[in-house]
Structure formats: C-alpha cells, structure tokens
Design an enzyme around this catalytic site. Structure first.
Site: not given
Length: 525
Positions: A273, A370, A405
């Site tokens: 990504h 995360k 996002q």
C-alpha cells in the site's frame, strides 16, 4: 449506493450507451468496453467463495456494479469452494453487506438468478472439468470471456491457476486472473510465483490487485500532480524537505492474529500500500495515461530506491492499555491466534531514499501500524523553510496533505495573517474536503473501480510483475535481517501514537512537527 450517477451507463449485447459525461468513451480513465467486448457473455468465477472476502466485499461489489448497469448485461457469477453452498445459504451470508434498497428487489432477484455455486477440490482436475462444463452450460457454448478471482491463501495459487489453465480457459474470448496479495513473502517466493503465473498466462491476463490503488485519493494523485501547473516547479528536492506516507488503524488484529503473525505489518501494509503511494508521488510524468506508460514510470522510481537499512527503521508491537475498554485492554499477544513470545511487528516506520535527480536527499518516511490513536491514511509533503524569514521565526513549514481516508480531502497548510490590527502570522489551510465540495456525490468503493477495470482490460491500477520484483528487492534484506536476528519490537500502548522512537526518527531525518496546528474536518465542528 456508491457511484456518482444512479445509472450512468447501460450495456446491451451490442453497444454501450453513455448517459453521463463523466463516463465518456474518450476518457482514458473512464473507458469501459469496446464493441467487441460487449458482444459476448462474461463469466466471473469467484475461487474461494466461502471466504470472508467474497461475502463481505467481492459479491457486494459485483451486485453494486450489476445493479447500476456497469457490467455487460449478459454476465454470470459462479462461486467455487471446498464447501457446497445452497442459494439460500449464500444469499443470507451476503445480504447484510449488499446495501439493498426497497426498489432494488427486482434487480436483486435477477442478480441472484445469475449466481451459481459449485463445490470441488482446488487440487483436483476433475473439479475443474465440472466447472468448465458449467461455464459452457451458462453460455450455451457460445463465445464468452472468463474472469477468475483468487480469494484464496497464496499456498493454493499454483494448483488453482494450473487447473484453470488446463481446463477452464476461454476458447473464443479472453481469460483474466485476479490475484490477491500477499504476492509472496520475499523476493525469492515472489519470483517463483511470478514465474509460475507467466508460464500459464501472459502478463496482460494477470491482475495483481492491491485494493489501495482503487481508493479515490490515491487515483487522484496523478491528476493532482500532472493536471496542475502550480505544483510542477515545487515538486522536487529544491522545495520538498520530507514526504511522509501514513497508514494508521485504531484497532488491533482482533482474531486475525494467526494470519497476521505469518506476515507482519511490513508485508501487510508497507511493502504494498504505502510503497505504491510513494511511486505515484515520486514518479516522472508518463508519456500517456496508458497502463504500460504509467507502470513503467513507477518501476523507474522503485529502481532508484536502495534497500531499506535497519538503522532507518523503528518496529513496534502493541500491548494492552490497562485504562482502556474492551479490545483496548488486550495486547497483540493476547490474540488467541498469536504464539506466545511473538516478535512480529504491528507497527513500523521506515525511511526510504530515492536516488535520482528529482529526489536525491529527500527522505520518504513510511509509517503504518495497528491499535493506534486514530484511523488515518494520508500523503504529506512538507516543504522547506522560507528563506530569509522576516517574521521572527513565527512561520511554520508549508505542507500539502492528501487525506486518503477517512473523509477524503486535499489541503495545503500555509501561513496567513491573523485577523486584527497587528501583523501576526498563523497557520491555516486551503481546504478541499470532498464532503463539502461534492455534497451529492457518493464515491465508488475501491473494489468497484478495480473489478470494473478488469472487465474493461485496464491494468493501470494493478501491480505489474516488474513493480513487484523491485518492491521485494527493497524490503527483502530488511525482512530477512529482522527474522535472522530476531529483532524485538518496541512495546507501545493500544491507542497511542506508537513508539516514541518513531517520532525521534522523523525528527532525525528532518521532519518538523511542532504540534501547533491540526486540520479539523469542517463536518466535525
């Protein structure tokens, strides 16, 4: 529904009729099908239909595209898996994710009538003989185009693709294969997979899908860079001090620990990504928007990047927050699928360098993790200090931020005079927040764009074998060193910004963060 116009295009068996100027046939990014393509039936085969990806993402995406007339009308959908699903079982599993309105029921009934399901073994040729027979039955033996989506563990790719090639290739039409990441674990395994696929299919038949390349703002990077004159003179090492690419998630592995522990955050996010976004930021202007031209320029950037050094990397692993609630109280090693004492990183910051005339000396910082303090994905260009500052060091560096996002936005952080009788500079922004500017527009999901690209034969937003090779060349030595030396990641608390050492690394390579300003979504105030 998530497209701009409720029904912008209708596909018949003979032609494509356009009812929206945004989907003109001359548009290099919006072109859908040529006349020859829509004259034949299409069959979309979902290998691994019982997997979570199929019911939560792929079939809902196919439904949205079918409902809005974006697929050829004569399109059939086949699910293939070890387990045999009844129609009712499958419909019940998918419906919660399909966003069906009351007025959609008739169209939904047509969609489900086009869906069928076969149970079989991925390794057995007889199962594919039955699949081929079913393919021919659906299209009555007429010419047809076949798409195979492999929503399967990478360990199954070789058997499945070999059997597809031997038993299920289209005789009078094209065959395309969509492969989900991860594309290998390192350079060697990736090269073995690529060699296997190239022995069966041409490069133009293989679509390596990275869903991030379907995100609205990732696709906007090319238009932002090459469609605006104002950015050309400053998009280089003379004006850019640092580029930071960020991918943050506010949740942990939450039951996916067994899968995640086999890959880690670098393989899961950074090597694909974030590196893909880096190439779009750093590449030179391609000769055209043709997929080969775009992907060639991305490869050129990757070839200029030296392998990542461990001295330019910070690794972390989240631990539970005693003051948190629910999942936040649990650390990574509390996930039942994670082995005790795991050294797998759930956070990583790495500094890459692009050694070419445009970017020599500019650090590209990739950050991902995360169980952090927020959900955010963005590209941030921080520009150099203003030479000859006359405002007594009151001015901060300008920044251009592309927020991928959530809440898509482009904003430029800049200095402006604070209203009043005195000349006091303060930070503010020029802001293009999509929800403010495009109030009645619903953005397509990334998978919608990419699956539609497969139908239309556009590989621009898919990973080429050359890109994959260079990406693994950059990260494989680091990954092998981490595993060989059993590097212990730094603990960080669930819900924090990550290890403090990561912020120190950014500071060391020249990124200035003063904490005096934070962009606020205008819809949040």
């Amino acid at each position: 529904m998530t497209i701009n116009n409720p029904r912008p295009i209708y596909v018949s068996s003979l032609c494509v009729s356009m009812s929206s100027p945004e989907r003109s046939r001359s548009d290099p990014f919006g072109q859908l099908y040529d006349e020859e393509c829509v004259q034949v039936a299409h069959v979309f085969v979902m290998m691994g239909v019982s997997e979570e990806l199929a019911k939560k993402k792929i079939y809902p995406t196919l439904w949205w595209l079918f409902k809005d007339g974006l697929l050829p009308e004569e399109t059939y959908f086949i699910g293939f898996a070890h387990s045999i699903l009844t129609a009712d079982d499958f419909h019940s599993a998918c419906l919660p994710y399909m966003k069906v309105n009351d007025g959609d029921m008739e169209r939904l009934s047509v969609f489900f009538r086009r869906c069928s399901y076969l149970g079989g073994r991925y390794t057995e040729g007889e199962s594919y003989t039955q699949l081929r027979s079913h393919l021919d039955t659906l299209t009555h033996g007429a010419a047809a185009n076949h798409i195979f989506y492999l929503a399967l563990p990478p360990s199954a790719y070789q058997d499945v693709t070999r059997n597809i090639h031997q038993h299920c290739m289209s005789d009078r039409g094209w065959t395309r294969v969509i492969v989900e990441k991860p594309f290998g674990r390192d350079l060697q395994s990736s090269e073995e997979l690529s060699a296997h696929l190239s022995s069966l299919f041409g490069e133009e038949q293989v679509y390596r899908i990275d869903h991030y390349l379907g995100e609205e703002m990732v696709q906007n990077l090319m238009v932002l860079r090459f469609g605006n004159r104002i950015f050309g003179p400053i998009w280089n090492r003379e004006s850019v001090a640092c580029v930071v690419l960020t991918y943050k998630e506010p949740f942990g592995t939450q039951g996916r620990g067994r899968y995640f522990d086999g890959f880690g955050i670098i393989r899961d996010v950074m090597q694909n990504h974030l590196l893909q976004m880096l190439t779009l930021v750093a590449m030179e202007k391609p000769a055209s928007t043709n997929s080969d031209d775009v992907r060639d320029e991305k490869v050129k950037v990757l070839k200029c990047i030296t392998p990542v050094s461990l001295t330019d990397v910070v690794l972390g692993q989240y631990v539970g927050n005693p003051e948190g609630e629910g999942q936040a109280r649990l650390g990574y090693q509390d996930d039942p699928g994670v082995p005790e004492g795991s050294r797998t990183a759930t956070f990583a910051t790495a500094v890459l360098h692009v050694h070419n005339e445009r970017w020599e000396g500019v650090p590209f910082v990739l950050r991902c993790g995360k169980a952090l303090n927020e959900r955010k994905a963005e590209v941030r260009l921080q520009f150099t200090d203003v030479p000859g500052d006359i405002f007594a060091a009151q001015c901060q560096r300008n920044e251009l931020v592309v927020r991928v996002q959530p809440d898509e936005a482009i904003y430029a952080k800049m200095m402006s005079k604070k209203p009043g009788v005195f000349i006091n500079p303060e930070e503010t922004e020029l802001d293009l927040t999509y929800r403010s500017r495009y109030k009645d527009v619903k953005l397509p999901d990334a998978y919608e764009r990419l699956i539609l690209d497969v139908f239309s034969g556009n590989q621009t937003h898919f990973v080429s074998s050359a890109e994959l090779r260079e990406a693994w060349r950059i990260f494989t030595p680091l990954l092998h060193q981490i595993e060989a030396e059993k590097i212990q990641p730094i603990p960080y608390t669930y819900g924090s910004r990550g290890p403090k050492e990561a912020d120190d690394l950014l500071c060391r390579v020249g990124f200035h963060y003063r904490g005096t300003y934070k962009w606020v979504d205008p819809h949040a105030v």
